[in-house]
Design a protein around this motif. Structure first.
Motif, PDB file in Angstrom:
ATOM      1  N   MET A   1      -0.171  73.711 -10.304  1.00 58.01           N
ATOM      2  CA  MET A   1      -1.062  73.534  -9.136  1.00 58.01           C
ATOM      3  C   MET A   1      -2.124  72.884  -9.597  1.00 58.01           C
ATOM      4  N   LEU A   2      -2.297  72.102 -10.931  1.00 55.82           N
ATOM      5  CA  LEU A   2      -3.379  70.499 -11.004  1.00 55.82           C
ATOM      6  C   LEU A   2      -2.612  69.421 -10.370  1.00 55.82           C
ATOM      7  N   PRO A   7      -3.367  62.851 -10.392  1.00 55.54           N
ATOM      8  CA  PRO A   7      -2.546  62.135 -10.483  1.00 55.54           C
ATOM      9  C   PRO A   7      -1.895  62.640 -11.882  1.00 55.54           C
ATOM     10  N   PRO A   8      -0.856  61.862 -12.837  1.00 55.11           N
ATOM     11  CA  PRO A   8      -0.067  62.175 -13.375  1.00 55.11           C
ATOM     12  C   PRO A   8      -1.144  61.633 -14.679  1.00 55.11           C
ATOM     13  N   SER A   9      -1.993  60.648 -14.287  1.00 57.17           N
ATOM     14  CA  SER A   9      -2.873  59.821 -16.028  1.00 57.17           C
ATOM     15  C   SER A   9      -3.781  61.186 -16.105  1.00 57.17           C
ATOM     16  N   VAL A  13      -4.035  64.950 -23.452  1.00 59.72           N
ATOM     17  CA  VAL A  13      -3.374  66.083 -24.657  1.00 59.72           C
ATOM     18  C   VAL A  13      -4.944  66.766 -24.154  1.00 59.72           C
ATOM     19  N   MET A  14      -6.467  66.719 -24.046  1.00 58.87           N
ATOM     20  CA  MET A  14      -7.116  67.128 -23.879  1.00 58.87           C
ATOM     21  C   MET A  14      -7.161  68.558 -22.767  1.00 58.87           C
ATOM     22  N   VAL A  15      -6.695  67.508 -21.791  1.00 56.72           N
ATOM     23  CA  VAL A  15      -6.655  68.611 -19.946  1.00 56.72           C
ATOM     24  C   VAL A  15      -5.679  69.989 -20.669  1.00 56.72           C
TER      25      VAL A  15
END
Length: 376
Positions: A1-2, A7-9, A13-15
């Protein structure tokens, strides 16, 4: 969903971690009972013990044993600091003086004028618990000695303020001849020494204060006080009302009075006028710190133990009004523990109790916005 909106960038890892934190806390309970941070932090302490890199284990063992022995011996030594523990920055440690609070600057010896000495001494007397019974006694004597004072409360308070110091000194001297009087009360009845010590910094009640003249990058000079005072509408008002009034000002000087056997710290402040120097605007308290400060020129003192710290934020560069902001002392946490937290448990949650509907056909799409398509 996000991924539909970012964008992929964006997905580092934190997200990715935040996606799992909520579910992990629900399944396993509070994180402080299962995280590795305390062990990783202590490993840094052990690594700091290593002086000979060829024998790291021996260095750690010897240093650990030496620290344990020193810590055990320090328990039997008075005024010894615990090894490995840091003192609070605003802690009121023993300073060798019978003084509440502690100075944090170099003291300067000053000589008080007769007028300032009387005002400072009066402020101390009216705010000491040992003197409160004598205040009521003096008021009763004034009411019975003059009918005019019995009817006019304003005149009574004025007469009380002017004569209480002299009356108390004579009263205590007379009582000393009959029975023993505490040393604190005995020295309070007499005037303090006119030789006082002035400081530019002081710590009390977990708060760090600096005078306006000496603060640079700090904003530690804001002072507030909520006092019970007599409110009158005019000089002819014979029926004053007692209520709580908030005072706001700026610290100008810290004065420590000597009562020969103990010391009392006073804050000398520039106070904003309570008539036209304080106002409320959209739920904020605004104070004028540039005009109308002559109201308290003859009575600028408060006890250091009564002071509360506030911070001032100026409306704009040309305005003389400041917004009052309050903050708790450093290291203070007001934790409101709810019933849910009190009844909570740290044991892992039973996964079988979760109502989880694994419906693969369910679409995680927002229906309140239009979809966006990206070309590669």
């Amino acid at each position: 969903m996000l991924e539909r909106f970012f964008p992929p960038s964006f997905f580092d890892v934190m997200v990715h971690l935040t996606i799992h934190l909520g579910r992990e806390a629900r399944l396993c309970g509070p994180v402080q009972y299962r995280w590795m941070y305390p062990f990783e932090r202590y490993m840094k302490v052990l690594k700091g013990y290593v002086m000979n890199r060829a024998r790291p284990e021996g260095c750690m063992a010897e240093r650990y044993l030496a620290e344990e022995c020193a810590l055990l011996c320090s328990k039997y030594i008075k005024q010894a600091a615990d090894i490995g523990s840091r003192n609070a920055r605003n802690e009121e440690f023993e300073n060798g003086l019978l003084l509440e609070g502690r100075p944090i600057s170099q003291g300067k010896r000053i000589i008080l004028t007769n007028e300032m000495l009387q005002v400072a001494h009066r402020q101390v007397l009216f705010n000491m618990a040992e003197v409160q019974p004598y205040i009521e006694m003096h008021l009763d004597e004034l009411r019975h000695s003059n009918r005019r004072l019995l009817k006019n409360e304003t005149l009574l308070q004025k007469k009380h303020v002017e004569s209480f110091g002299t009356w108390l000194d004579a009263k205590i001297r007379a009582e000393e001849m009959v029975h023993n009087v505490s040393n604190t009360l005995k020295w309070l009845a007499r005037e303090p020494s006119r030789y006082a010590v002035s400081y530019s910094g002081f710590v009390i009640n977990g708060l760090r204060f600096h005078t306006k003249e000496f603060e640079k990058s700090r904003q530690d000079s804001g002072v507030s006080l909520e006092a019970t005072t007599i409110c009158i509408s005019s000089a002819r008002d014979n029926t004053p009302v007692t209520g709580k009034v908030a005072y706001y000002g700026v610290l100008r000087e810290v004065i420590v009075l000597s009562y020969h056997e103990f010391y009392i710290a006073l804050f000398k402040c520039d106070w904003a006028s309570i008539v036209n120097g304080i106002k409320l605007d959209d739920g904020f308290t605004l104070v004028n710190l540039h005009e109308g400060q002559s109201q308290f020129e003859r009575d600028p003192f408060i006890l250091a133990s009564q002071a509360k710290q506030v911070f001032y934020s100026r409306e704009d560069e040309t305005s003389s009004w400041y917004v009052v902001m309050k903050a708790p002392p450093k290291g203070f946490q007001d934790l409101e523990i709810s019933d849910e937290m009190e009844s909570g448990t740290s044991t892992p949650f039973d996964v079988s109790r979760l109502d989880y509907d694994d419906n693969e056909d369910e679409q995680y799409v927002r229906m309140d916005v239009d979809g966006m398509f990206f070309d590669e």
